[in-house]
Write an enzyme that holds these catalytic residues in place. Sequence first.
Site, mmCIF file in Angstrom:
data_model
loop_
_atom_site.group_PDB
_atom_site.id
_atom_site.type_symbol
_atom_site.label_atom_id
_atom_site.label_comp_id
_atom_site.label_asym_id
_atom_site.label_seq_id
_atom_site.Cartn_x
_atom_site.Cartn_y
_atom_site.Cartn_z
ATOM 1 N N ASP A 10 52.436 34.699 46.909
ATOM 2 C CA ASP A 10 52.375 33.752 45.804
ATOM 3 C C ASP A 10 53.751 33.111 45.697
ATOM 4 O OD1 ASP A 10 51.306 32.503 43.455
ATOM 5 O OD2 ASP A 10 52.499 33.900 42.272
ATOM 6 N N GLU A 15 49.138 30.607 49.182
ATOM 7 C CA GLU A 15 48.418 29.640 48.367
ATOM 8 C C GLU A 15 48.891 28.239 48.728
ATOM 9 O OE1 GLU A 15 46.550 30.013 44.160
ATOM 10 O OE2 GLU A 15 48.714 30.147 44.075
ATOM 11 N N CYS A 61 41.388 39.306 37.516
ATOM 12 C CA CYS A 61 41.957 40.642 37.710
ATOM 13 C C CYS A 61 41.702 41.026 39.161
ATOM 14 C CB CYS A 61 41.292 41.644 36.778
ATOM 15 S SG CYS A 61 41.558 43.339 37.308
ATOM 16 N N CYS A 115 44.500 44.007 31.277
ATOM 17 C CA CYS A 115 43.125 43.696 31.622
ATOM 18 C C CYS A 115 42.190 44.552 30.788
ATOM 19 C CB CYS A 115 42.911 43.947 33.112
ATOM 20 S SG CYS A 115 41.197 43.855 33.584
ATOM 21 N N CYS A 173 39.795 46.960 33.409
ATOM 22 C CA CYS A 173 40.335 48.142 34.092
ATOM 23 C C CYS A 173 41.462 48.795 33.292
ATOM 24 C CB CYS A 173 40.770 47.822 35.523
ATOM 25 S SG CYS A 173 42.201 46.748 35.646
ATOM 26 N N ASP A 206 52.333 37.749 38.917
ATOM 27 C CA ASP A 206 52.513 37.209 40.262
ATOM 28 C C ASP A 206 52.005 38.156 41.347
ATOM 29 O OD1 ASP A 206 53.684 34.909 39.193
ATOM 30 O OD2 ASP A 206 55.641 35.887 39.093
HETATM 31 ZN ZN LIG Z 1 41.905 44.618 35.637
#
Ligand SMILES: [Zn+2]
Length: 293
Positions: free
Chosen positions: A66, A151, A204, A223, A226, A233
């Site tokens: 990234d 990317e 995620c 998140c 999870c 990043d």
């Molecule tokens: Zn997650």
Amino acid sequence: LLSQGEIKFPGYLGTVKAKVHRDIERKLRTVTVSRMPDGRYYASLLVEDGLDSPEPSSEGKTIGLDLGLIDFAVTSDGSKYQNPRHLKKHELNLKRKQRKLSRKKDKTTNKRRKARIAVAKVHSKISRVRSDFLHKLSRKTVNENQVIVVENLAVKNMVKNHNLAKAISDAGWGMFCTMLKYKAEFDGKTYLEIGRFFPSSHLCSNTLLQIPKMDLCVRSFDCPRCNQRHDRDVNAAINIRNEGLRILALGISATALGRNVRPKRYGRKSTTVEAVAVELGSPRSICTQMNVG
Ligand SMILES: [Zn+2]
């Protein structure tokens, strides 16, 4: 044409002292000489080495990169690479020298000429510091991995923002990707770019749960699925790697079937992801610095 510490040109240039960075044993095809604004000359020698580029292979470790403004590059392994520290110092120096030059109104004076050369020298220093950094990082990345996924740099909507656009054009991402690509091809490795619509920062990487848009200053997020805190990043780099692996799997089966890769849909947005073909047999060029005069 070429011997210890000098290059012999046909015609009026004659023999020129040169710093030759490596031995050239094979047949020389072309020489391109360019003059830098600070008065340095570079000769780029294109050499036929008689070897074919190795078949590209994707067997081995895959890394996602990234590219960003806060860190120059963040990898799916969790490494972060910053621009060279002293670059900032040279950039400040450049601004100072440019101001000095702009104050010299009379275009014919010797002082103005000197100020102009001073600006060119700092420019050249900056570009050498940057390209040294980019060469080393791209070499390390290619050495340690078999597949490199980046990317695409028409990066997101960031370019619409003027301040960011300037920073992006200065960042050297384009040069970095070019280096990664030719070094990977040279070594029989695979370089892949992910389309700009891939939501690398908004998923995620564990559960593929969509994350709402975050401001650029938000560096990590929790998140809800999870229950982990993700570094923004590193999470993006992991998504980029996974997307690369997916495209690669598709690409291989698609070429086998002789069909184009069909983009997969993400949420409501359709993507224009496609595999980047790896070109074979690119000529190898060797850069040489000459001291003329
Ligand atoms: Zn997650």
